[in-house]
Motif scaffolding. Structure first.
Motif, mmCIF file in Angstrom:
data_model
loop_
_atom_site.group_PDB
_atom_site.id
_atom_site.type_symbol
_atom_site.label_atom_id
_atom_site.label_comp_id
_atom_site.label_asym_id
_atom_site.label_seq_id
_atom_site.Cartn_x
_atom_site.Cartn_y
_atom_site.Cartn_z
ATOM 1 N N ALA A 96 35.814 -13.481 -37.552
ATOM 2 C CA ALA A 96 36.535 -14.736 -37.297
ATOM 3 C C ALA A 96 38.048 -14.541 -37.384
ATOM 4 N N LEU A 97 38.497 -13.671 -38.303
ATOM 5 C CA LEU A 97 39.933 -13.375 -38.418
ATOM 6 C C LEU A 97 40.457 -12.776 -37.122
ATOM 7 N N THR A 98 39.693 -11.866 -36.539
ATOM 8 C CA THR A 98 40.080 -11.240 -35.267
ATOM 9 C C THR A 98 40.134 -12.275 -34.147
ATOM 10 N N ALA A 99 39.130 -13.150 -34.113
ATOM 11 C CA ALA A 99 39.071 -14.188 -33.061
ATOM 12 C C ALA A 99 40.212 -15.181 -33.193
ATOM 13 N N GLY A 100 40.694 -15.397 -34.415
ATOM 14 C CA GLY A 100 41.746 -16.388 -34.638
ATOM 15 C C GLY A 100 43.148 -15.822 -34.643
ATOM 16 N N LEU A 101 43.276 -14.516 -34.329
ATOM 17 C CA LEU A 101 44.574 -13.851 -34.447
ATOM 18 C C LEU A 101 45.663 -14.488 -33.593
ATOM 19 N N PHE A 102 45.321 -14.829 -32.340
ATOM 20 C CA PHE A 102 46.368 -15.381 -31.469
ATOM 21 C C PHE A 102 46.106 -16.845 -31.122
ATOM 22 N N THR A 103 45.570 -17.582 -32.091
ATOM 23 C CA THR A 103 45.425 -19.034 -31.931
ATOM 24 C C THR A 103 46.341 -19.729 -32.937
ATOM 25 N N PRO A 104 46.833 -20.940 -32.626
ATOM 26 C CA PRO A 104 47.749 -21.638 -33.547
ATOM 27 C C PRO A 104 47.120 -21.856 -34.912
ATOM 28 N N ASN A 105 47.856 -21.412 -35.962
ATOM 29 C CA ASN A 105 47.407 -21.573 -37.355
ATOM 30 C C ASN A 105 45.974 -21.079 -37.595
ATOM 31 N N GLY A 141 41.232 -20.543 -34.201
ATOM 32 C CA GLY A 141 40.108 -19.781 -33.653
ATOM 33 C C GLY A 141 39.171 -19.252 -34.722
ATOM 34 N N GLU A 142 39.668 -19.129 -35.948
ATOM 35 C CA GLU A 142 38.841 -18.656 -37.060
ATOM 36 C C GLU A 142 37.702 -19.637 -37.349
ATOM 37 N N TYR A 143 37.997 -20.944 -37.198
ATOM 38 C CA TYR A 143 36.975 -21.965 -37.440
ATOM 39 C C TYR A 143 35.838 -21.833 -36.427
ATOM 40 N N ALA A 144 36.216 -21.689 -35.150
ATOM 41 C CA ALA A 144 35.205 -21.532 -34.104
ATOM 42 C C ALA A 144 34.467 -20.210 -34.260
ATOM 43 N N GLY A 145 35.223 -19.157 -34.655
ATOM 44 C CA GLY A 145 34.631 -17.835 -34.829
ATOM 45 C C GLY A 145 33.516 -17.828 -35.861
ATOM 46 N N LYS A 146 33.743 -18.478 -36.991
ATOM 47 C CA LYS A 146 32.712 -18.531 -38.037
ATOM 48 C C LYS A 146 31.528 -19.388 -37.603
ATOM 49 N N ALA A 147 31.821 -20.475 -36.911
ATOM 50 C CA ALA A 147 30.745 -21.376 -36.466
ATOM 51 C C ALA A 147 29.780 -20.668 -35.513
ATOM 52 N N LEU A 148 30.295 -19.704 -34.732
ATOM 53 C CA LEU A 148 29.450 -18.994 -33.768
ATOM 54 C C LEU A 148 28.400 -18.101 -34.430
ATOM 55 N N PHE A 149 28.594 -17.793 -35.699
ATOM 56 C CA PHE A 149 27.621 -16.964 -36.422
ATOM 57 C C PHE A 149 26.420 -17.774 -36.908
ATOM 58 N N PHE A 150 26.472 -19.103 -36.673
ATOM 59 C CA PHE A 150 25.407 -19.984 -37.145
ATOM 60 C C PHE A 150 24.817 -20.778 -35.983
ATOM 61 N N VAL A 198 32.519 -25.619 -39.997
ATOM 62 C CA VAL A 198 33.948 -25.941 -39.839
ATOM 63 C C VAL A 198 34.465 -26.644 -41.096
ATOM 64 N N PHE A 199 33.665 -27.561 -41.634
ATOM 65 C CA PHE A 199 34.023 -28.290 -42.855
ATOM 66 C C PHE A 199 34.154 -27.331 -44.044
ATOM 67 N N LEU A 200 33.206 -26.402 -44.193
ATOM 68 C CA LEU A 200 33.259 -25.432 -45.289
ATOM 69 C C LEU A 200 34.465 -24.504 -45.152
ATOM 70 N N ASN A 201 34.791 -24.143 -43.924
ATOM 71 C CA ASN A 201 35.967 -23.300 -43.692
ATOM 72 C C ASN A 201 37.245 -24.051 -44.030
ATOM 73 N N LEU A 202 37.231 -25.361 -43.785
ATOM 74 C CA LEU A 202 38.372 -26.213 -44.136
ATOM 75 C C LEU A 202 38.590 -26.215 -45.651
ATOM 76 N N ILE A 203 37.495 -26.279 -46.400
ATOM 77 C CA ILE A 203 37.577 -26.228 -47.866
ATOM 78 C C ILE A 203 38.060 -24.849 -48.317
ATOM 79 N N CYS A 204 37.531 -23.806 -47.654
ATOM 80 C CA CYS A 204 37.891 -22.421 -47.977
ATOM 81 C C CYS A 204 39.399 -22.199 -47.824
ATOM 82 N N ASN A 205 39.962 -22.658 -46.703
ATOM 83 C CA ASN A 205 41.396 -22.498 -46.452
ATOM 84 C C ASN A 205 42.216 -23.536 -47.206
ATOM 85 N N GLY A 206 41.610 -24.724 -47.408
ATOM 86 C CA GLY A 206 42.333 -25.821 -48.056
ATOM 87 C C GLY A 206 42.723 -25.505 -49.486
#
Length: 314
Positions: free
Chosen positions: A96-105, A108-117, A126-134
């Motif tokens: 997900a870090l790689t997928a989000g490298l050239f996206t704003p803030n 893309g990391e949120y979408a990247g992690k969601a694709l694994f599920f 997406v909500f859990l990732n928000l808590i993780c980064n929050g």
């Protein structure tokens, strides 16, 4: 509805993988090769002077720990849905870090992690990732404000009146959020968000906070040790307060992951300039932090992206 054959889907997925990985490496190369502020000759001279296998190994260990705590955070949060292995959590975080490298803030990391599920779990992920980064953002704000106040006491960066105004604005915004928490916008409200957060067991939240603090201490001290390696001699608390202020203000600015070091570098140049640190040293340290904590994980994450397979509903 237009139907797409499995073979076409595989071809499209392969193209997307190539674009993500190719784009990531292009942006990394471009930033390292065409940054006029990086004086590689000065860096090599200082590197030869202070070269130490132990020092390099220690800095690399801190980079590993930085991502390791992030991976543990994600594994802990996903346990709210179901348990995943450390290897699976590593794949999801670095991919997900790689997928989000050239996206704003890093959106893309949120979408990247969601694709694994499974698709049905996308909103929860997406909500859990928000808590993780929050929680990481909250810590940056918390330590950053104290860092600014500590620096301000010695260097008068901002006036007392400005400090009061900033605190007044923060209290005003919190007051607005409190009174508007029940207002619904397209079915979403702050009250519902708080309720959803409270649905997650306290043990998961407590572990998440502990791991986030560990991660913050690791990367902030990695910054500190890099300054020591570049012969910057400043009091420990002054240095840590400046680092905290830099991370707080830099994290507040909208940016792309691949420009992260440039944004943090610009903020760091201002604050460390007040302390009398040479600009080129600050720029190099910010670039090295980006290289150690973003570029190296992206190189590993590229492997996971290239081996990614879309999760299907079970």
């Amino acid at each position: 509805m237009i139907s797409i054959s499995p073979k076409t889907k595989q071809s499209l997925l392969f193209i997307i993988k190539i674009v993500i990985v190719g784009g990531a490496f292009y942006f990394i190369y471009n930033q390292l090769a065409h940054n006029d502020k990086l004086d590689w000759q000065k860096f090599l001279l200082l590197f030869q002077k202070n070269y130490s296998i132990t020092g390099i190994a220690f800095l690399l260990l801190l980079s590993v720990l930085n991502r390791f705590f992030e991976i543990l955070k994600w594994q802990n949060l996903v346990s709210y849905l179901h348990k995943i292995s450390l290897a699976e959590a590593t794949k999801q975080v670095l991919g997900a870090l790689t997928a989000g490298l050239f996206t704003p803030n890093g959106i893309g990391e949120y979408a990247g992690k969601a694709l694994f599920f499974e698709k049905s779990k996308a909103k929860t992920i997406v909500f859990l990732n928000l808590i993780c980064n929050g929680i990481q953002m909250i810590l940056s704000v918390f330590f950053g404000i104290f860092g600014l106040l500590y620096l301000n006491a010695d260097y008068n960066i901002i006036t007392s009146k400005t400090v009061l105004i900033l605190f007044g604005i923060c209290l005003f915004l919190f007051g607005i959020l409190f009174f508007l928490k029940k207002i619904n916008i397209k079915g979403y409200s702050i009250e519902k968000l708080i309720h959803k957060i409270n649905e997650i067991p306290k043990s998961i939240h407590q572990k998440n906070i502990f791991l986030a603090i560990c991660r913050y201490l690791v990367f902030s001290h990695q910054y500190y040790f890099l300054f020591l390696a570049f012969d910057v001699d400043l009091p420990y608390f002054t240095m840590m307060a400046t680092i905290a202020a830099v991370y707080f203000l830099a994290s507040s600015l909208p940016t792309f992951q691949f420009l992260d070091f440039a944004v943090k570098g610009s903020v760091a140049v201002y604050f460390f300039g007040i302390l009398g640190v040479n600009e080129w040293i600050v720029v190099f340290i910010s670039t090295l932090m980006w290289f150690l904590n973003v570029v190296l994980p992206v190189v590993i994450g590229s492997y996971y992206v290239m081996n990614f397979k879309i999760k299907t509903e079970q």
